[in-house]
Write a protein that holds these residues in place. Structure first.
Motif, mmCIF file in Angstrom:
data_model
loop_
_atom_site.group_PDB
_atom_site.id
_atom_site.type_symbol
_atom_site.label_atom_id
_atom_site.label_comp_id
_atom_site.label_asym_id
_atom_site.label_seq_id
_atom_site.Cartn_x
_atom_site.Cartn_y
_atom_site.Cartn_z
ATOM 1 N N CYS A 28 0.836 -1.115 0.096
ATOM 2 C CA CYS A 28 -0.072 -0.157 0.169
ATOM 3 C C CYS A 28 0.833 1.617 -0.136
ATOM 4 N N ASP A 29 1.981 1.393 -0.841
ATOM 5 C CA ASP A 29 2.601 2.413 -0.966
ATOM 6 C C ASP A 29 2.145 3.573 -1.857
ATOM 7 N N MET A 30 1.757 4.154 -0.930
ATOM 8 C CA MET A 30 1.054 5.552 -1.776
ATOM 9 C C MET A 30 2.359 6.857 -2.334
ATOM 10 N N SER A 31 3.500 6.352 -2.603
ATOM 11 C CA SER A 31 4.382 7.079 -2.573
ATOM 12 C C SER A 31 3.893 7.240 -4.696
ATOM 13 N N VAL A 32 3.874 6.372 -5.491
ATOM 14 C CA VAL A 32 3.887 7.236 -6.624
ATOM 15 C C VAL A 32 2.701 7.287 -6.954
ATOM 16 N N VAL A 33 1.520 7.619 -5.984
ATOM 17 C CA VAL A 33 -0.075 8.438 -6.067
ATOM 18 C C VAL A 33 0.139 10.199 -5.724
ATOM 19 N N SER A 34 1.241 9.974 -4.456
ATOM 20 C CA SER A 34 1.892 11.337 -4.220
ATOM 21 C C SER A 34 2.092 11.923 -5.175
ATOM 22 N N THR A 35 3.304 11.085 -6.043
ATOM 23 C CA THR A 35 3.999 12.150 -6.945
ATOM 24 C C THR A 35 3.584 12.535 -7.959
ATOM 25 N N GLU A 36 2.651 11.812 -8.517
ATOM 26 C CA GLU A 36 1.542 12.001 -9.697
ATOM 27 C C GLU A 36 0.520 12.895 -9.381
ATOM 28 N N TYR A 37 0.635 12.864 -8.271
ATOM 29 C CA TYR A 37 -0.663 14.469 -7.930
ATOM 30 C C TYR A 37 -0.322 15.492 -7.084
ATOM 31 N N GLN A 38 1.210 15.865 -7.370
ATOM 32 C CA GLN A 38 1.779 16.612 -7.363
ATOM 33 C C GLN A 38 1.653 17.803 -8.903
ATOM 34 N N LYS A 39 2.361 16.068 -9.695
ATOM 35 C CA LYS A 39 2.521 16.365 -11.100
ATOM 36 C C LYS A 39 1.559 17.280 -11.787
ATOM 37 N N ALA A 40 0.112 16.071 -11.505
ATOM 38 C CA ALA A 40 -1.222 17.139 -11.953
ATOM 39 C C ALA A 40 -2.058 18.664 -11.627
ATOM 40 N N LEU A 41 -0.921 19.112 -10.028
ATOM 41 C CA LEU A 41 -2.212 19.997 -9.797
ATOM 42 C C LEU A 41 -1.664 21.225 -10.150
ATOM 43 N N ARG A 42 0.109 21.026 -10.664
ATOM 44 C CA ARG A 42 0.578 21.695 -11.923
ATOM 45 C C ARG A 42 -0.643 22.077 -12.930
ATOM 46 N N GLN A 43 -1.300 21.347 -13.251
ATOM 47 C CA GLN A 43 -2.515 21.739 -14.035
ATOM 48 C C GLN A 43 -3.613 21.317 -13.768
ATOM 49 N N SER A 44 -3.554 21.551 -13.002
ATOM 50 C CA SER A 44 -5.274 21.108 -11.924
ATOM 51 C C SER A 44 -6.774 20.993 -13.348
ATOM 52 N N ILE A 45 -6.960 22.194 -13.625
ATOM 53 C CA ILE A 45 -8.039 21.858 -14.324
ATOM 54 C C ILE A 45 -7.897 21.144 -15.576
ATOM 55 N N LYS A 46 -6.996 21.048 -16.232
ATOM 56 C CA LYS A 46 -6.797 20.071 -17.705
ATOM 57 C C LYS A 46 -6.883 18.678 -17.134
ATOM 58 N N ASN A 47 -6.590 18.559 -15.862
ATOM 59 C CA ASN A 47 -5.895 17.385 -15.583
ATOM 60 C C ASN A 47 -7.215 16.526 -14.494
ATOM 61 N N VAL A 48 -7.962 17.663 -14.279
ATOM 62 C CA VAL A 48 -9.593 17.183 -14.037
ATOM 63 C C VAL A 48 -10.746 16.652 -14.624
ATOM 64 N N VAL A 49 -9.972 16.991 -15.839
ATOM 65 C CA VAL A 49 -10.349 16.738 -16.994
ATOM 66 C C VAL A 49 -10.600 15.572 -18.121
ATOM 67 N N THR A 50 -8.667 15.485 -18.545
ATOM 68 C CA THR A 50 -8.388 14.467 -18.827
ATOM 69 C C THR A 50 -7.860 14.290 -18.180
ATOM 70 N N GLY A 51 -7.214 14.360 -16.931
ATOM 71 C CA GLY A 51 -5.802 13.008 -16.627
ATOM 72 C C GLY A 51 -6.641 12.683 -15.182
ATOM 73 N N ASN A 52 -6.450 11.962 -14.626
ATOM 74 C CA ASN A 52 -6.053 11.256 -13.421
ATOM 75 C C ASN A 52 -5.922 11.404 -12.103
ATOM 76 N N ILE A 53 -6.845 12.987 -11.888
ATOM 77 C CA ILE A 53 -6.850 13.872 -10.871
ATOM 78 C C ILE A 53 -8.028 13.254 -9.583
ATOM 79 N N VAL A 54 -9.489 12.903 -10.361
ATOM 80 C CA VAL A 54 -10.138 11.584 -9.744
ATOM 81 C C VAL A 54 -9.809 10.632 -9.577
#
Length: 215
Positions: A28-54
């Motif tokens: 249950c290592d969440m490091s990959v999820v945390s890393t990708e989540y930080q990257k996605a927040l840089r373009q949060s509006i776009k990634n909400v629609v097309t990315g994996n934020i949800v």
């Protein structure tokens, strides 16, 4: 949660082998999820629609749910492990109260019943000696008063005020001892003694009549 992490790692970390992805998911290592989540927040509006934020948010919610369940399970285990101790602590005041009451009752009963037989006899002898002393004092008082009356003094052989006061004092002491120690006397005998004491206290009796009652 493990399946969700495995699928997410396989989709986002192509550089990791299948075994490595399964190992991260198993831990249950969440490091990959945390890393990708930080990257996605840089373009949060776009990634909400097309990315994996949800998707990442859902994984984090599932992880928090898992941690909460683990914490609740640990608390339940701790409570179950200490339930006996809590029950013991709860009944300790009742046990201490019972012990104290038991000792108090035993002390009272011991004090009431453990008087040695010799001391009981000595107490009875002391009581009888005191009663005899009072009777001797009354007999001596009446004898001396009778002697004085025969010598020509006094009023028709009756006690004067000082002698009558002394007699009443002796009668009161004797009657008090009889009442306090009534259990040591036969009921019939006690009633006769009390009746004689009342007769001795009656006014108007001569010394000879009082001597007759006393003997």
């Amino acid at each position: 949660l493990e399946s969700m992490l495995y699928d997410f790692v396989k989709d986002t970390r192509k550089d990791l082998s299948d075994e490595q992805a399964r190992a991260l998911a198993a831990k249950c290592d969440m490091s990959v999820v945390s890393t990708e989540y930080q990257k996605a927040l840089r373009q949060s509006i776009k990634n909400v629609v097309t990315g994996n934020i949800v998707r990442m948010l859902l994984i984090q919610v599932q992880y928090l749910k898992r941690e909460l369940v683990v914490a609740m399970t640990a608390i339940d285990t701790l409570v179950d492990a200490n339930r006996f101790n809590l029950q013991v602590f709860a009944i300790i005041p009742a046990i201490l109260t019972g012990v104290v009451l038991n000792r108090v009752v035993r002390s009272v009963l011991l004090a009431a019943t453990s008087l040695p037989r010799g001391k009981r006899a000595a107490t009875r002898r002391g009581l009888y000696a005191s009663l005899r002393e009072h009777l001797w004092d009354m007999e001596r008082l009446l004898t001396l008063s009778g002697t004085r009356s025969q010598g020509g003094e006094g009023d028709r052989g009756a006690l004067n005020d000082a002698e009558r006061g002394r007699l009443l004092s002796l009668l009161h002491r004797l009657h008090t001892q009889l009442i306090v120690n009534h259990q040591r006397f036969d009921e019939t005998l006690l009633r006769r003694l009390q009746s004689d004491l009342r007769d001795l206290a009656r006014p108007g009796l001569s010394v000879q009549q009082q001597q007759a009652i006393l003997t």
